[in-house]
Design a protein around this motif. Structure first.
Motif, PDB file in Angstrom:
ATOM      1  N   ARG A  12       2.638   0.397  14.065  1.00 49.62           N
ATOM      2  CA  ARG A  12       1.687   1.223  13.314  1.00 49.62           C
ATOM      3  C   ARG A  12       2.347   2.479  12.752  1.00 49.62           C
ATOM      4  N   TYR A  13       3.144   3.163  13.578  1.00 48.22           N
ATOM      5  CA  TYR A  13       3.717   4.438  13.137  1.00 48.22           C
ATOM      6  C   TYR A  13       4.946   4.262  12.251  1.00 48.22           C
ATOM      7  N   ARG A  14       5.657   3.178  12.394  1.00 46.70           N
ATOM      8  CA  ARG A  14       6.717   2.867  11.421  1.00 46.70           C
ATOM      9  C   ARG A  14       6.087   2.740  10.032  1.00 46.70           C
ATOM     10  N   GLU A  15       4.979   1.988   9.951  1.00 43.63           N
ATOM     11  CA  GLU A  15       4.308   1.785   8.667  1.00 43.63           C
ATOM     12  C   GLU A  15       3.753   3.096   8.114  1.00 43.63           C
ATOM     13  N   ARG A  16       3.152   3.913   8.983  1.00 36.51           N
ATOM     14  CA  ARG A  16       2.608   5.201   8.536  1.00 36.51           C
ATOM     15  C   ARG A  16       3.698   6.080   7.945  1.00 36.51           C
ATOM     16  N   ARG A  17       4.847   6.111   8.598  1.00 37.10           N
ATOM     17  CA  ARG A  17       5.943   6.952   8.096  1.00 37.10           C
ATOM     18  C   ARG A  17       6.502   6.418   6.785  1.00 37.10           C
ATOM     19  N   ILE A  18       6.737   5.120   6.742  1.00 41.21           N
ATOM     20  CA  ILE A  18       7.326   4.525   5.529  1.00 41.21           C
ATOM     21  C   ILE A  18       6.393   4.697   4.332  1.00 41.21           C
ATOM     22  N   ASN A  19       5.075   4.683   4.571  1.00 40.39           N
ATOM     23  CA  ASN A  19       4.099   4.791   3.486  1.00 40.39           C
ATOM     24  C   ASN A  19       3.840   6.216   3.018  1.00 40.39           C
ATOM     25  N   LEU A  20       4.467   7.212   3.656  1.00 41.50           N
ATOM     26  CA  LEU A  20       4.324   8.587   3.177  1.00 41.50           C
ATOM     27  C   LEU A  20       4.980   8.723   1.809  1.00 41.50           C
ATOM     28  N   SER A  21       4.312   9.415   0.901  1.00 46.09           N
ATOM     29  CA  SER A  21       4.944   9.708  -0.384  1.00 46.09           C
ATOM     30  C   SER A  21       6.018  10.774  -0.159  1.00 46.09           C
ATOM     31  N   GLU A  24       4.263  14.098   0.418  1.00 46.80           N
ATOM     32  CA  GLU A  24       3.653  14.186   1.750  1.00 46.80           C
ATOM     33  C   GLU A  24       4.723  14.438   2.816  1.00 46.80           C
ATOM     34  N   ARG A  57      12.111   7.931   7.342  1.00 49.16           N
ATOM     35  CA  ARG A  57      11.156   9.049   7.278  1.00 49.16           C
ATOM     36  C   ARG A  57      11.045   9.778   8.625  1.00 49.16           C
TER      37      ARG A  57
END
Length: 196
Positions: A12-21, A24, A57
């Motif tokens: 979950r947190y790998r995806e959250r970090r990678i999806n940061l612009s 952001e 990220r």
């Protein structure tokens, strides 16, 4: 509802970090540095840092190093080199003569330098993907940091760095997991009572 496991939080947190612009990510790092400036570093003489993996990220620890060198020039900064065969980390002073090379995980590591024992480290900034309100952390799953932190003195201050806030609980903590003393996020500094 069941609390998430390390595996679930890692994903979950790998995806959250990678999806940061890019914007952001920059804002979160700026706010993280504002919180780090609040830390009392005067009690430390030897501080361990990790360097970010490009593309993952991770928090900008180069900015932390720059601030420490400017605001606390007497602090020795320490970086580690991993030994995957022995599953351990070797520690070296990070100064102007240090040559950095990316390992096979993409982590910049010292190729040379003066070796330092883990027992000399007063405080360590610790990488993580997620953490909970009790100070438990989810790393990348290799166990290098738990083994390293177990080698440090009991009073070594373990400081997590996270771009996101705490989870209520991580379901599958075990006896080998070393809890954090605090975790710095862009919003606040979490302090944990890690006494048994």
């Amino acid at each position: 509802m069941q609390s998430p496991s390390k595996h679930e939080l890692r994903k979950r947190y790998r995806e959250r970090r990678i999806n940061l612009s890019a914007d952001e990510f920059q804002v979160l790092n700026s706010r993280l540095m504002e919180q780090i400036h609040r830390l009392d570093m005067t009690r430390f003489s030897t501080v361990h840092l990790f360097l970010p993996i490009e593309g993952n990220r991770e928090p900008d620890t180069y900015a932390i190093a720059e601030w420490l060198r400017r605001a606390h020039p007497d602090i020795r900064l320490i970086l580690s080199r991993t030994d995957p065969v022995a599953s351990e980390m070797l520690h070296f002073i990070w100064d102007d003569t240090t040559v950095l090379k990316h390992n096979h995980w993409g982590i910049p590591e010292p190729e040379n330098g003066i070796a330092v024992s883990s027992l000399e480290i007063d405080a360590a900034f610790v990488p993580l993907l997620a953490f909970d309100v009790r100070g438990n952390r989810v790393g990348y799953g290799k166990g290098f940091y738990d083994r390293f932190l177990a080698e440090c003195r009991p009073e070594t201050v373990k400081m997590g760095l996270s771009l996101f806030e705490a989870e209520p609980v991580i379901s599958d903590i075990n006896a080998f997991d070393i809890p954090l003393d605090c975790c710095i996020t862009p919003q606040q500094i979490w302090e944990f009572n890690t006494a048994p």
